[in-house]
Design an enzyme around this catalytic site. Structure first.
Site, mmCIF file in Angstrom:
data_model
loop_
_atom_site.group_PDB
_atom_site.id
_atom_site.type_symbol
_atom_site.label_atom_id
_atom_site.label_comp_id
_atom_site.label_asym_id
_atom_site.label_seq_id
_atom_site.Cartn_x
_atom_site.Cartn_y
_atom_site.Cartn_z
ATOM 1 N N CYS A 193 -2.379 8.738 4.161
ATOM 2 C CA CYS A 193 -2.319 8.270 2.770
ATOM 3 C C CYS A 193 -3.598 8.647 2.036
ATOM 4 O O CYS A 193 -3.644 8.631 0.815
ATOM 5 C CB CYS A 193 -2.097 6.773 2.734
ATOM 6 S SG CYS A 193 -3.268 5.882 3.738
ATOM 7 N N GLU A 212 0.885 -1.174 0.000
ATOM 8 C CA GLU A 212 0.000 0.000 0.000
ATOM 9 C C GLU A 212 0.911 1.209 0.000
ATOM 10 O O GLU A 212 1.707 1.371 0.929
ATOM 11 C CB GLU A 212 -0.797 0.045 1.305
ATOM 12 C CG GLU A 212 -1.995 -0.807 1.354
ATOM 13 C CD GLU A 212 -3.226 -0.046 0.914
ATOM 14 O OE1 GLU A 212 -4.300 -0.559 1.148
ATOM 15 O OE2 GLU A 212 -3.099 1.053 0.327
#
Ligand code: NAP
Length: 488
Positions: A264, A227
């Protein structure tokens, strides 16, 4: 620091523990997860204070993140025990069919030892005891964590709690281990080790891509789930901009600057109609109200200053507000403006400035907005802000951005990520190396398990979840129907 020899020992212990873990059923592993959750929950001020000192994150935020981390262990365990993640299928034999159909039953087994690299911005929920570790253990995989160098003391406290839980629940020592390393070579040797069978990573693009490549280039390639970064574009439709320019600006700044922009899911790019002076004025006014704050570490603050400077100094980009603090390690809100034409012509404008940096991109026509949607890289999230009535005119835009993201939002902001079954926290590359899997929510367990079909295997040798008597009481798909009933 862990030596190469110690790494080898740790991996061998994990390999041995895998054999034991393979004997556990869904319910037993859920109990292990609850025991670990109890140990993490019991950690008090020492954990919070240490994490606060190491990351500069406020205590209130860390308290919430600890609760979320405990909840991840418990809910992933519950989903495993209920059979709703590693869903079992049974197609019983049809001996009278021509040709006769054998009895076929499908379940999942863990891949083997998993190496986890956590992120610096979530010292609990995406680090040592984070979602990758919880989901790998739920899948039946021993875990070796490479402790994040930015919070090693926090990592040590968390690891000790997991190890106490493992011991209390009666599992072997190798079920969980943590190593400490500043050496890329040593850290990467974990991924190269032949007994390691998968990698979970959360962090930067550079780190995630490098470790994914190593995992794939081994003589025996293994899955590497990384990720990575994302700029999470927000598309503002014309009517919305006309009706609520000030409100939109204020809400955007609140999301952009939350946690000094170190998420994020931070919305780093906002795409707005060209005629938007009221919005721009309100945007700068709102950003000026946000006090500069300490970032996670000095390296993070330096990287932030560099990336925002790299974007802001591109041709035709106008800085709206950009003062950088002269104090080391501090991050302050910054805004820049570019036209859609310039954005479409220059890939640098898509760079993630990890911090409270927002790029406003102005479009002249709906077609230009759709061109931007076609141009943007893969994202964790994409957002549309629009009036209900105008959204239906933007079907093409919707189709384009759905192709680019793992989560699509309407009239909201992407920063918060709910830990629920329906969450998909992932996205097409470069947001993630495998958009089919999520790293948040119980489905994250699937990343570390593989299906196995059992054909005509006698009941006594089947895993518990496949046995006729259904001893775990799962809902199972039997001959096409979901049922909890035992088989004759
Ligand atoms: P990072 O610098 O990539 O570090 C993550 C971990 O990987 C650390 O333990 C680091 O080791 C290790 N590592 C990095 N590159 C490596 C390499 N080439 N070889 C071996 N190990 C390597 O990331 P970060 O600073 O923690 O986080 C910031 C970034 O993470 C931002 O870009 C943000 O967008 C992203 N992020 C993404 C998510 C998400 O869910 N997608 C969540 C949080 C953060 P060291 O400890 O030795 O440095």
């Amino acid at each position: 620091m862990t030596s190469q020899e110690e790494i080898n020992q740790v991996v061998h212990l994990a390999h041995e523990a895998f054999r034991e873990l393979r004997k556990s059923n869904f319910q037993q592993r859920a109990e292990l997860m609850n025991t670990i959750a109890d140990e993490i929950e019991a950690l008090g001020d020492e954990l919070l204070q240490t994490a606060h000192e190491e990351t500069h994150l406020p205590l209130a935020r860390l308290t919430g993140e600890k609760g979320r981390t405990v909840m991840q262990w418990r809910t992933y365990g519950a989903a495993l025990a209920a059979g709703s993640v590693l869903d079992v299928r049974i197609d019983t034999a049809l001996p009278d069919r021509t040709p006769p159909r054998p009895d076929i039953r499908k379940t999942y087994v863990g891949l083997g030892p998993v190496v986890v690299f956590g992120a610096s911005n979530f010292p609990f929920a995406f680090s040592t005891a984070g979602g990758d570790t919880a989901s790998a253990i739920a899948a039946g995989c021993p875990v070796i964590v490479k402790a994040h160098s930015a919070h090693t003391r926090t990592a040590g406290i968390m690891a000790a709690a997991i190890q106490r839980g493992v011991k209390k629940a009666g599992y072997p020592e190798g079920t969980f281990a943590q190593v400490f390393s500043n050496s890329r070579e040593i850290s990467q040797s974990l991924v190269k080790h032949p007994l390691v069978k998968a990698v979970g990573f959360t962090g930067s693009y550079a780190g995630g891509k490098a470790l994914f490549d190593i995992a794939h280039q081994r003589p025996e390639p293994i899955p590497g789930f990384s990720e990575m970064g994302s700029v999470n574009p927000v598309f503002v439709l014309p009517e919305k901009m006309k009706n609520a320019p000030v409100e939109t600006a204020q809400q955007y700044v609140a999301s952009l600057t939350l946690g000094v922009g170190q998420f994020c899911t931070n919305p780093g790019i906002i795409i707005v109609p060209e005629d938007c002076q009221e919005f721009l004025t309100a945007l700068v006014a709102a950003a000026e109200q946000v006090a500069p704050c300490k970032m996670l570490h000095e390296g993070m603050a330096e990287a932030y200053v560099q990336t925002k400077a790299a974007v802001s100094s591109q041709e035709n980009v106008r800085v709206l507000m950009g003062a950088s603090s002269s104090e080391k390690g501090i991050g302050s809100a910054s805004l820049a403006l570019a036209s859609a034409g310039d954005f479409l012509a220059n890939n640098t404008l898509q760079e993630e400035g990890f911090g409270p940096f927002g790029l406003v991109v102005t479009y002249r026509s709906p077609e230009q907005m759709t061109d931007i949607a076609r141009k943007i890289h893969g994202q964790l999230t994409c957002t549309i802000l629009g009036e209900e009535a105008e959204i239906r005119e933007y079907e093409e835009l919707l189709l384009c951005i759905t192709e680019k993201c793992g989560r699509l939002l309407f009239n909201g902001f992407p920063t918060g990520v709910e830990v629920v079954s329906a969450m998909h926290h992932s996205g097409p590359f470069p947001a993630c190396t495998d958009s089919r899997f999520t790293s948040v929510g119980p489905d994250a367990i699937r990343r570390f398990a593989r299906p196995v079909s059992y054909q005509n295997v006698p009941d006594a040798y089947l895993p518990d979840e496949l046995k006729n008597s259904n001893p775990l009481g799962l809902y199972r798909l039997v001959n096409g129907k979901i049922t909890q009933e035992a088989l004759d």
